[in-house]
Write a protein that holds these residues in place. Sequence first.
Motif, short mmCIF file in Angstrom:
data_model
loop_
_atom_site.label_atom_id
_atom_site.label_comp_id
_atom_site.label_asym_id
_atom_site.label_seq_id
_atom_site.Cartn_x
_atom_site.Cartn_y
_atom_site.Cartn_z
N GLU A 1 29.58 22.42 -21.63
CA GLU A 1 28.81 23.04 -20.55
C GLU A 1 27.46 23.53 -21.06
N HIS A 2 27.46 24.15 -22.23
CA HIS A 2 26.20 24.61 -22.82
C HIS A 2 25.31 23.43 -23.19
N GLY A 3 25.91 22.42 -23.80
CA GLY A 3 25.14 21.25 -24.23
C GLY A 3 24.52 20.50 -23.06
N GLY B 1 24.81 23.94 -32.21
CA GLY B 1 25.40 25.25 -32.42
C GLY B 1 26.45 25.62 -31.39
N TYR B 2 26.99 24.64 -30.70
CA TYR B 2 27.99 24.89 -29.67
C TYR B 2 29.38 24.51 -30.17
N THR B 3 30.37 25.09 -29.52
CA THR B 3 31.76 24.75 -29.85
C THR B 3 32.07 23.34 -29.33
N GLN B 4 33.08 22.74 -29.94
CA GLN B 4 33.44 21.36 -29.59
C GLN B 4 34.57 21.37 -28.55
N ASP B 5 34.28 21.97 -27.42
CA ASP B 5 35.25 22.07 -26.34
C ASP B 5 34.52 22.04 -25.01
N HIS B 6 35.24 22.34 -23.93
CA HIS B 6 34.62 22.29 -22.60
C HIS B 6 33.46 23.28 -22.48
N ILE B 7 33.61 24.45 -23.04
CA ILE B 7 32.55 25.46 -22.97
C ILE B 7 31.31 24.97 -23.72
N GLY B 8 31.54 24.41 -24.89
CA GLY B 8 30.42 23.86 -25.66
C GLY B 8 29.71 22.75 -24.90
#
Length: 158
Positions: free
Chosen positions: A79-81, A70-77
């Motif tokens: 970081e969450h992953g 459920g995370y975005t496919q970028d640096h922020i995602g």
Amino acid sequence: MTNSIFDPVACISRERDATRDFIDILRREQAALQQPGTSLLLAIANEKAHQAQQLAQLSDARNYWLRKLGYTQDHIGMEHGLRDCPAAVGAWEELLQLAETASQLNKINGILVGQRLRYTQQAISVLQTSTHGGQNARLYCSDGQPQSFFGGRQLGEG
């Protein structure tokens, strides 16, 4: 693909290693572009395309994992992953640095290709101008036979 199938440490490490391999190819390409001949360039281009395809597959797997979480496919995602997998953080940070290096090398190689192309075009232009007085001349006739350079006989004529 779930967290148990996508092992962030192993998968990101594979992507990092594949990026290192890609950088090696880019460096060999750069060296070949600085040499007068072109014999190595086709083989390197094929190897580069194959490696780029492998990198895309590894990136796709990572992005699929992020989507499933459920995370975005970028640096922020990422970081969450990676919050649940701190062991993969080092490999991820190294991967980001390597990706920047690969990008810079690829830009330099693109500039070298452009310079080589311009040089080749200029050389052809000089040949055409010097052999035919600047007219819209060809080095070969439409039947593939060489045109005479000095208005006299065709090549091979006695």
